[in-house]
Design a protein around this motif. Sequence first.
Motif, short mmCIF file in Angstrom:
data_model
loop_
_atom_site.label_atom_id
_atom_site.label_comp_id
_atom_site.label_asym_id
_atom_site.label_seq_id
_atom_site.Cartn_x
_atom_site.Cartn_y
_atom_site.Cartn_z
N ALA A 30 0.83 -1.21 0.00
CA ALA A 30 0.00 0.00 0.00
C ALA A 30 0.87 1.25 0.00
O ALA A 30 0.57 2.23 -0.70
CB ALA A 30 -0.93 -0.01 1.22
N LEU A 31 1.94 1.24 0.77
CA LEU A 31 2.83 2.40 0.82
C LEU A 31 3.53 2.64 -0.51
O LEU A 31 3.76 3.78 -0.91
CB LEU A 31 3.86 2.21 1.94
CG LEU A 31 3.31 2.22 3.36
CD1 LEU A 31 4.37 1.78 4.36
CD2 LEU A 31 2.78 3.60 3.73
N ARG A 32 3.85 1.54 -1.21
CA ARG A 32 4.52 1.70 -2.50
C ARG A 32 3.63 2.44 -3.49
O ARG A 32 4.13 3.14 -4.40
CB ARG A 32 4.91 0.34 -3.08
CG ARG A 32 6.14 -0.27 -2.44
CD ARG A 32 6.68 -1.43 -3.27
NE ARG A 32 7.78 -2.10 -2.61
CZ ARG A 32 9.03 -1.68 -2.58
NH1 ARG A 32 9.34 -0.55 -3.20
NH2 ARG A 32 9.97 -2.36 -1.97
N LEU A 33 2.33 2.30 -3.35
CA LEU A 33 1.41 2.99 -4.25
C LEU A 33 1.50 4.51 -4.10
O LEU A 33 1.13 5.25 -5.02
CB LEU A 33 -0.03 2.52 -4.01
CG LEU A 33 -0.33 1.06 -4.35
CD1 LEU A 33 -1.78 0.71 -3.99
CD2 LEU A 33 -0.09 0.80 -5.84
N LEU A 34 1.97 4.96 -2.96
CA LEU A 34 2.14 6.41 -2.75
C LEU A 34 3.31 6.95 -3.54
O LEU A 34 3.40 8.16 -3.80
CB LEU A 34 2.36 6.72 -1.26
CG LEU A 34 1.25 6.34 -0.28
CD1 LEU A 34 1.68 6.70 1.14
CD2 LEU A 34 -0.04 7.06 -0.65
N TYR A 35 4.25 6.05 -3.89
CA TYR A 35 5.48 6.46 -4.55
C TYR A 35 5.68 5.65 -5.82
O TYR A 35 6.53 4.76 -5.87
CB TYR A 35 6.68 6.27 -3.61
CG TYR A 35 6.42 6.79 -2.21
CD1 TYR A 35 6.24 8.14 -1.98
CD2 TYR A 35 6.35 5.91 -1.13
CE1 TYR A 35 6.00 8.62 -0.70
CE2 TYR A 35 6.11 6.38 0.15
CZ TYR A 35 5.95 7.73 0.36
OH TYR A 35 5.70 8.20 1.62
N PRO A 36 4.92 5.94 -6.86
CA PRO A 36 5.01 5.12 -8.08
C PRO A 36 6.36 5.22 -8.77
O PRO A 36 6.76 4.32 -9.48
CB PRO A 36 3.90 5.69 -8.97
CG PRO A 36 3.67 7.08 -8.45
CD PRO A 36 3.92 7.00 -6.97
N GLY A 37 7.09 6.31 -8.59
CA GLY A 37 8.41 6.47 -9.21
C GLY A 37 9.45 6.75 -8.16
O GLY A 37 9.17 7.34 -7.12
#
Length: 818
Positions: free
Chosen positions: A778-785
């Motif tokens: 879920a946290l990775r979705l905040l930082y797509p790049g």
Amino acid sequence: TDQTIISTAHHYSSMTSSIRILTTSSLDSSPSLLLVSPNGSKTLINCGEGCQRSFLESSSTSAAGVGTLRVSSVNRICLTHIGHDALGGLPGMILTTADVAEAAAIEFKKSNVKRSYSSMLSNDGIPDLEIVGPSGTKSFLHSLRHFMRRDRFNVHTYEGHFDSSKLNNTPQRPLENANKRAKKKVQKDNEETSFTVESIPVNYTAVPNAAETTKSQQITKQAISYVFTSPPIPGKFLIEKARKLNVPMGPLCGELKAGKSVTFIDSKTNEERTVDSKDVLAKESPGVGVAVVYCPTTHVLDELRASRTLRAFEKNRLDDDAPTSQLDAIVHLTPKTVFESDGYQSWCEEFGSAVDHITLHVAESVKDRAANNNASPFVSAMRGGARRSFVHDGLFPMPDIPMAACDGSTTRTAAFIEGCPMMEYLLMPRSKRGLNACTMKSLYSATEKDDLRGEVITAGALQLAQTVASEQVADIPVEQDKNESNLGELIFTGTGSAVPCKHRNVTGMYLRMNNGNSMLLDVGEGTFGQLLQVWKSTLPKSASAVDEYHSRLLGIKAVWISHPHADHHLGLLRLLSERSAIGGSNDPIVLMAPPNMFAFLSEYQLTVPEIKGNYVELDCRDLFPGQQSPLCTKLREDLGISCTTVQVTHCPYSYAVIVDGTAFGRLAYSGDCRPSSRFAAAGNGADVLIHEATFEDGMKEEAVLKKHSTVGEAIEIACKMDAKTLILTHFSQRYPKIPPVNRDESDAKAMTVPIAFAFDFMRVTPSSLPLATKLTPALRLLYPGQEDDDKTAAKKDLTVDSKELMAVPGMFSAQGIL
């Protein structure tokens, strides 16, 4: 030529100069500002904790009409006093400036291109730095030798009264690859367009520990104010008048422009003629003047009122005292109680209505900082914390984001302007003097939280987190959930490596035990300010904020320092000072640290006596297996813990620690190191392993070079240790968000060990730890790049081959090498 004369006149009319406010008094920052001279040189006034991060934050405002600031552009630092709020960030600033400058110098020499940068270099190719401060500045800088060295970086230090206009040995930055004419022109331009500075030192007495007035003796301190002035602005060259006087166009016009008289043969009369500069120049304008006043007491005020330097700018001065510069603004670094006194207010009036007054009230205590209620200047970190809080507010408490605006309508009363972070006051050109409207916007918009929540929803992170959390709650045993009434928690105050990053602070952790007492695992610069931000977000509604802050601060009974690199311990200066102010010496902290840290502190407390008696020394080596220190009893009584030290490979005096008896059970912390089998064996069966993961997999060569670990190597240690949970931290600024993870599919343990990624402001409890390991998707979705402007800035400032950097003595001691 006519064009040359016109361009010379334009040179002065187009010059810019300004005051840039970097930070103000908040829970996590202290006042600092930048003075930009007409020639572009920059003077930093005070360098408290987080000062470097404020430079990085300037990139967020560059689109609003002001430029991005770089640490390497500062060539002078002026300190108003000795204390954590004035110099807590100075060692880190010196390290970064030196390393960036050295890297740039190497790159410059490799390029073999003649660039203007060479004008900033001394004979060995490295720019100089000038530091001006009160008595004790040299002693402080000398004490830094215990943990940092930059032998090739020249720092020129001046104490007490200082007048740059009277120095014969002012550090020069010659043009190595330029001819004599070019050098002369650069020197002339610098003399005509740079600020001179004069310091006004005032000695005063103070009580080092206000909470212990019966035991403390008065000490003498020195407060320094500064006056910055530029030379008078030359009048415009009146070319038509010159023509009427038959002055030949060319070099003679330049002589007249420089204020000299010229003699020539008149082409029309064929007779010798002398023309004075006043015949062809408009009247010159007074130079720019700025005063920075630090006035902690009314006694200091009395001395400042008697200062001839300042009295020269008062409206009722005698004509004989008239300076060649005009005072445009006074920046007041003064406590509110002093500033609002009748005496101080009447003094301000003596300078006349043409002078603007900018207030940056210094905070003398945590109570003052709380009362100010100023927003954190570290906007990127606060926004990141808010985004993560919308994912799960239990693991990531919502940062306090006040919606108070910072604009002219709310911060200016008559000639008084309340300073706010990133505000710019223009000094030149004179036609634009005053506040830059582009910088008078609130740090945070009125819809900030709603906008951030919208981003989290759009990214899909909120929905995924809710799904994961609902599944996790069902897995938590009822008994464990009930035990959450205990006070055990782990708060990450900094999760980045040594190179500053606006998204992550440098290393620090707060480990609270079930009895409410706590210890810190490393105390990087800014640790206590970050901790205050988390505490503010998690206070019970009925609690008194200041009382709670004091209680929790006194509840910190021990500190562990893993190694002597600056990014792991500079926060000690504020921690010890703040604790001392509320009676901390009655119950000193057990400071577990390498021996050179004690040598540094013993010298520092000679300059800052407040911290004396606020800690007791426990050498990390006295906690090796089989060793027993009498202070171990105090650790058991206060915290219910025992500590075991393991030496690791990083720099001299580097250690990992195993802490038994915490609310989490056995907790192991690696510090900075290469993977250690001894550490894995000593921490066998750890309930929680906190391990550095500076580099991603595939960068093992860099990790070996800099004596750090990769993500994969940290996982290997967790498997060898048979750790139940692994928390990764100390990420390179290459990964301001989440670094990639590639698990070894052939290793069953590596595939199953639960992993959590630490973030600043993250708060973990024994029962929420399993959830922390499952929220990563879920946290990775905040930082797509992974691309980030910090990374871009790093590439611009440090673009040198790693093997070549190894050849530079001491190059990386602040960045985790040697």
